[in-house]
Scaffold this active site. Structure first.
Site: not given
Length: 265
Positions: A158, A209, A236
């Protein structure tokens, strides 16, 4: 003959002292990765160890966690196995990888494994140098030098893509492998830039995700030496949703790198 009140108090104090001495974890303040809430325990297996922590020298100093290679590896990192450096996402720190059992698991397999707190997160102070792309590349370059990590595998979920992606494009030859987990910033680079990278890559994301994970895949699939692992039922932060599947995919990639590495004569 019954004990007096002072005698009972003395006996109670002696019993408490005996229990204290029998519990080294309480005496030294050490924390075992195994002593985690049930939500973290699910699907993680039995890998437990105590992480050592420190500050990598430099300006700014960088907080890190490291677990030495476990008994299965003879207490040292196994020759030919790359070191692994873990970054973290916006809502997490290096502690995430310790609590999940990832550090202990890889150390037990003979890998040197380190997780850092990025500047301004966890126990690492903020740093003005990481405000620019060039500064973030220089930051990671210095971290690798300070930690003595030569050609590690870089794991980047991320938010940490802001650090890992420019480093990959500028210093890809300093990495043995790259594991992007739905990183941000993938659209900042062209297909031609990605095609210049020769670093073996495992593109990893959760099947649920549907935004950032698939968006990152569209850009990262231009990397020549990539493979893709999609974790079913994961969102995610797929490593939290499906830790066993995540660990299986990561270990498979690391073993593939080991088999492909040149063997000493």
């Amino acid at each position: 003959m019954p004990l007096s009140r002072p005698g009972l108090l003395l006996l109670g104090a002696l019993l408490a002292l005996g229990l204290y001495l029998l519990l080294p974890g309480a005496r030294h303040g050490q924390r075992s990765v195994g002593a985690q809430p049930a939500a973290v325990e699910r699907g993680r297996g039995a890998a437990t160890a105590t992480a050592r922590t420190g500050l990598a020298a430099g300006e700014p100093p960088v907080f890190y966690r490291e677990i030495p290679a476990g008994p299965r590896a003879g207490g040292t990192a196994s020759p030919g196995r790359p070191a692994v450096l873990f970054l973290h996402g916006q809502a997490f720190t290096s502690k995430t990888w310790e609590a999940l059992g990832t550090l202990a698991l890889l150390a037990g397999e003979g890998y040197r494994v380190v997780a850092i707190d990025l500047p301004g997160y966890g126990d690492s102070p903020p740093a003005e140098m990481v405000a620019t792309q060039q500064g973030r590349v220089a930051f990671l370059d210095r971290v690798l030098q300070q930690l003595g990590m030569w050609k590690p595998v870089l794991v980047s979920p991320s938010m940490s893509g802001r650090f890992a992606l420019p480093f990959l494009l500028a210093r890809g030859d300093r990495l043995a492998g790259f594991v992007p987990i739905a990183p941000v910033g993938t659209k900042d680079y062209t297909a031609e830039q990605y095609q210049q990278v020769q670093t073996p890559t495992l593109i990893l994301y959760g099947a649920r995700d549907t935004s950032l994970g698939r968006q990152a895949l569209q850009s990262l699939q231009h990397l020549p030496g990539h493979r893709v692992a999609v974790l079913p039922g994961a969102g995610h932060a797929c490593y939290l949703d499906k830790p066993e599947d995540f660990h299986r995919a990561l270990l498979g990639f690391l073993r593939q790198l080991e088999r492909a590495a040149p063997q000493p004569p």
